[in-house]
Design a protein around this motif. Structure first.
Motif, PDB file in Angstrom:
ATOM      1  N   ILE A  93       0.839  -1.201   0.000  1.00  0.00           N
ATOM      2  CA  ILE A  93       0.000   0.000   0.000  1.00  0.00           C
ATOM      3  C   ILE A  93       0.874   1.250   0.000  1.00  0.00           C
ATOM      4  CG2 ILE A  93      -1.604   1.349   1.418  1.00  0.00           C
ATOM      5  CD1 ILE A  93      -2.851  -1.362   2.254  1.00  0.00           C
ATOM      6  N   GLN A  94       1.921   1.249   0.829  1.00  0.00           N
ATOM      7  CA  GLN A  94       2.824   2.404   0.882  1.00  0.00           C
ATOM      8  C   GLN A  94       3.534   2.614  -0.449  1.00  0.00           C
ATOM      9  OE1 GLN A  94       5.313   1.576   4.258  1.00  0.00           O
ATOM     10  NE2 GLN A  94       3.945   2.649   5.678  1.00  0.00           N
TER      11      GLN A  94
ATOM     12  N   LYS B 196       4.114   5.833  -5.414  1.00  0.00           N
ATOM     13  CA  LYS B 196       4.059   5.913  -6.878  1.00  0.00           C
ATOM     14  C   LYS B 196       3.039   6.961  -7.315  1.00  0.00           C
ATOM     15  CE  LYS B 196       3.691   2.899 -10.898  1.00  0.00           C
ATOM     16  NZ  LYS B 196       3.494   1.534 -11.350  1.00  0.00           N
ATOM     17  N   GLU B 197       1.867   7.006  -6.664  1.00  0.00           N
ATOM     18  CA  GLU B 197       0.850   8.011  -6.979  1.00  0.00           C
ATOM     19  C   GLU B 197       1.349   9.414  -6.669  1.00  0.00           C
ATOM     20  OE1 GLU B 197      -2.937   7.188  -5.191  1.00  0.00           O
ATOM     21  OE2 GLU B 197      -2.963   5.132  -5.949  1.00  0.00           O
TER      22      GLU B 197
ATOM     23  N   GLU C 212       4.517  10.451  -6.641  1.00  0.00           N
ATOM     24  CA  GLU C 212       5.516  10.797  -7.654  1.00  0.00           C
ATOM     25  C   GLU C 212       4.842  11.149  -8.977  1.00  0.00           C
ATOM     26  OE1 GLU C 212       8.024   7.372  -7.686  1.00  0.00           O
ATOM     27  OE2 GLU C 212       9.263   8.091  -6.021  1.00  0.00           O
ATOM     28  N   TYR C 213       3.799  10.424  -9.335  1.00  0.00           N
ATOM     29  CA  TYR C 213       3.060  10.715 -10.569  1.00  0.00           C
ATOM     30  C   TYR C 213       2.424  12.102 -10.486  1.00  0.00           C
ATOM     31  CZ  TYR C 213      -0.446  10.415 -14.244  1.00  0.00           C
ATOM     32  OH  TYR C 213      -1.232  10.672 -15.350  1.00  0.00           O
ATOM     33  N   ALA C 214       1.836  12.418  -9.323  1.00  0.00           N
ATOM     34  CA  ALA C 214       1.213  13.741  -9.147  1.00  0.00           C
ATOM     35  C   ALA C 214       2.263  14.844  -9.241  1.00  0.00           C
ATOM     36  CB  ALA C 214       0.484  13.797  -7.824  1.00  0.00           C
ATOM     37  N   ASP C 215       3.442  14.651  -8.648  1.00  0.00           N
ATOM     38  CA  ASP C 215       4.519  15.640  -8.747  1.00  0.00           C
ATOM     39  C   ASP C 215       4.960  15.825 -10.201  1.00  0.00           C
ATOM     40  OD1 ASP C 215       4.506  16.096  -6.038  1.00  0.00           O
ATOM     41  OD2 ASP C 215       6.241  14.778  -5.621  1.00  0.00           O
ATOM     42  N   ALA C 216       5.130  14.718 -10.913  1.00  0.00           N
ATOM     43  CA  ALA C 216       5.555  14.792 -12.312  1.00  0.00           C
ATOM     44  C   ALA C 216       4.501  15.492 -13.165  1.00  0.00           C
ATOM     45  CB  ALA C 216       5.827  13.387 -12.848  1.00  0.00           C
TER      46      ALA C 216
END
Length: 92
Positions: free
Chosen positions: A62-63, A68-69, A71-75
């Motif tokens: 879960i962590q 990953k989510e 990092e995707y939001a930052d990108a």
């Protein structure tokens, strides 16, 4: 005290009384069924260890997914900012 310290006639008397008690209770077990055997305790420990390990792997998974989510939001935010800067540039 060990078995050899008790006279034979006393040992036979004790064993006879234990046998009478076991016949009287209708049980083949000398001790109460309310207690747990070593095998039952070991099985419980193994089950708890497996369940704990599964829980730890689930939390780790879960962590990792949340990381990953994030990092995707930052990108995505960075890409949006760059795209807006390119769009706002003066063509000339």
């Amino acid at each position: 005290m060990n078995d050899h310290d008790i006279p034979v006639y006393e040992r036979s008397y004790i064993l006879r009384k234990i046998g009478e008690y076991m016949k009287w209770t209708g049980s083949r077990r000398l001790f109460s069924r309310f207690g747990l055997t070593l095998i039952e305790v070991l099985a419980s420990v193994v089950i708890l260890a497996v369940a704990g390990t599964a829980a730890l792997f689930a939390v780790e998974s879960i962590q990792a997914g949340q990381l990953k989510e994030a990092e995707y939001a930052d990108a995505l935010g960075l890409a949006t900012t760059i795209a807006e800067e390119i769009k706002d540039r003066d063509p000339g």
